[in-house]
Scaffold this motif. Structure first.
Motif, PDB file in Angstrom:
ATOM      1  N   GLU A  15       0.823  -1.213   0.000  1.00 37.39           N
ATOM      2  CA  GLU A  15       0.000   0.000   0.000  1.00 37.39           C
ATOM      3  C   GLU A  15       0.858   1.264   0.000  1.00 37.39           C
ATOM      4  N   ALA A  17       2.268   2.075  -3.528  1.00 32.00           N
ATOM      5  CA  ALA A  17       1.324   2.551  -4.541  1.00 32.00           C
ATOM      6  C   ALA A  17       1.375   4.066  -4.732  1.00 32.00           C
ATOM      7  N   PRO A  18       1.338   4.873  -3.632  1.00 29.22           N
ATOM      8  CA  PRO A  18       1.422   6.328  -3.839  1.00 29.22           C
ATOM      9  C   PRO A  18       2.717   6.751  -4.510  1.00 29.22           C
ATOM     10  N   GLY A  20       4.480   5.028  -6.669  1.00 28.63           N
ATOM     11  CA  GLY A  20       4.330   4.726  -8.093  1.00 28.63           C
ATOM     12  C   GLY A  20       3.433   5.720  -8.787  1.00 28.63           C
ATOM     13  N   ASN A  21       2.371   6.151  -8.093  1.00 21.23           N
ATOM     14  CA  ASN A  21       1.476   7.142  -8.683  1.00 21.23           C
ATOM     15  C   ASN A  21       2.191   8.472  -8.903  1.00 21.23           C
ATOM     16  N   ARG A  22       3.009   8.865  -7.927  1.00 16.88           N
ATOM     17  CA  ARG A  22       3.737  10.125  -8.073  1.00 16.88           C
ATOM     18  C   ARG A  22       4.700  10.078  -9.248  1.00 16.88           C
ATOM     19  N   ARG A  23       5.394   8.949  -9.395  1.00 19.84           N
ATOM     20  CA  ARG A  23       6.305   8.817 -10.534  1.00 19.84           C
ATOM     21  C   ARG A  23       5.558   8.874 -11.858  1.00 19.84           C
ATOM     22  N   ALA A  24       4.435   8.198 -11.905  1.00 18.86           N
ATOM     23  CA  ALA A  24       3.634   8.199 -13.136  1.00 18.86           C
ATOM     24  C   ALA A  24       3.134   9.604 -13.456  1.00 18.86           C
ATOM     25  N   MET A  25       2.707  10.335 -12.407  1.00 16.85           N
ATOM     26  CA  MET A  25       2.227  11.692 -12.634  1.00 16.85           C
ATOM     27  C   MET A  25       3.348  12.624 -13.086  1.00 16.85           C
TER      28      MET A  25
END
Length: 357
Positions: A11, A14-15, A17-22
């Protein structure tokens, strides 16, 4: 326990990974936006600068028009378009006619006995080249009869119009953007402030810095060009250059072209005098071009910029910002060079004031 630990680490990942994707999406979309707007960068930049300078006039005019901001912006853009296009067409037509007259004068003088005597004194190789050039000019001049002047002028205007298609497109885009920037200035500024990673006060301070240096550079460029044209006119009158007003007008416009400069027109006029056998006036005008006209650009332009309100940039730094901007970015570098230095100085000042320990 192990299972719970494994779930919590998943968990937590996940954030991240989201930050990198953004971040990847942000940089990719920014690169795409830059690619899309790259052809319009100069018109949009100039429209933004003009909107900042003309907004006080827009606000007063809108008040006189009972709050009609659209009508005020439309009138300002229309007046600016007429101010640029009207005189430009008239001047271009006049310059074509004067150029034809000047060309005829050159042809008449190079066929004179004085020119023949001067050419006869030249070294053999140089004399051969000059004689070939005179033959070519004579053949070209034979095609200029009075009945064809109007048609040739119209043809020249048509060729000039087609050659400046990109310039006309850029001008149209600039005027459209100027209308939108005047009409929606507060909305755009609010969006910039909300999107900026720094505080609203610092963002406003940076925008004020850009406005101050831009208005000062624009005013100094126009004043320098006018001064160079006046000084060149004095040289033209002393040297007895034919069509002095024509050469003065050309000098004024060429002064806005950094890679060429106003002195180049004086050098051309000096060569014309030399060809016609006026050695003394030609030497004087060449010295005048280098010693007076050319130096004005390097001396007066930084001085005129320094006369602008709230301009604290060192004169030497400003001089090299102008020269470096032109060398790296062309004519638009006259604005972008000083703006880049001013933004850096302002950002450094804000950082030291708000964040430095």
């Amino acid at each position: 326990m192990g299972h719970e630990k494994h779930g919590s680490s998943t968990e937590g990942a996940a954030p991240l990974g989201n930050r990198r994707a953004m971040l990847i999406l942000l940089f990719a979309s920014a690169a795409l936006v830059l690619y899309v707007f790259a052809p319009l960068a100069t018109p949009l930049f100039l429209a933004g600068i003009l909107a900042s300078l003309l907004y006080p006039l827009h606000r007063r005019l809108a008040a006189l028009l009972r709050g009609s901001r659209s009508l005020s912006a439309g009138l300002i853009v229309t007046a600016l378009a007429l101010l640029i296009a009207g005189p430009l067409v008239g001047i271009l037509t006049w310059m074509v006619q004067e150029g034809i007259d000047a060309g005829r004068y050159v042809l008449e003088t190079i066929r004179s006995e004085r020119a023949a005597e001067l050419i006869a004194r030249l070294p053999g190789g140089v004399r051969s080249i000059v004689e070939r050039l005179i033959i070519w000019l004579s053949e070209a001049g034979g095609k200029l009869d009075m009945g064809k002047v109007g048609g040739q002028a119209a043809s020249a205007l048509g060729a000039a119009a087609s050659a400046t298609g990109a310039l006309l497109f850029g001008g149209a885009m600039m005027l459209i953007a100027l209308f939108l920037f005047l009409l929606q200035r507060e909305v755009i500024l609010s969006w910039v402030e909300e999107s900026s990673p720094i505080s609203k006060g610092s963002t406003r301070e940076l925008m004020r810095e850009v406005r101050a240096i831009s208005s000062a550079v624009i005013a100094s460029t126009a004043l320098t060009a006018a001064t160079q044209a006046i000084v060149a006119l004095v040289g033209y009158l002393i040297a007895g250059v034919p069509q002095p007003l024509f050469f003065t007008l050309v000098t004024f416009f060429i002064a806005f072209v950094p890679a060429v400069g106003a002195a180049s027109v004086c050098i051309v006029a000096a060569l014309l005098l030399l060809i016609t056998g006026h050695l003394g006036p030609a030497i004087f005008l060449a010295i005048w071009a280098v010693g007076a006209v050319a130096l004005i650009d390097n001396i007066l332009k930084p001085l005129f910029v320094k006369l602008g309100k709230n301009i604290t940039m060192n004169g030497g730094v400003l001089f090299f910002a102008l020269i470096g901007g032109v060398a790296s970015m062309g004519a638009i570098g006259l604005l972008l060079g000083p703006i880049a230095v001013a933004l850096f100085a302002a950002a450094l000042r804000i950082y030291k004031r708000d964040h430095a320990a």
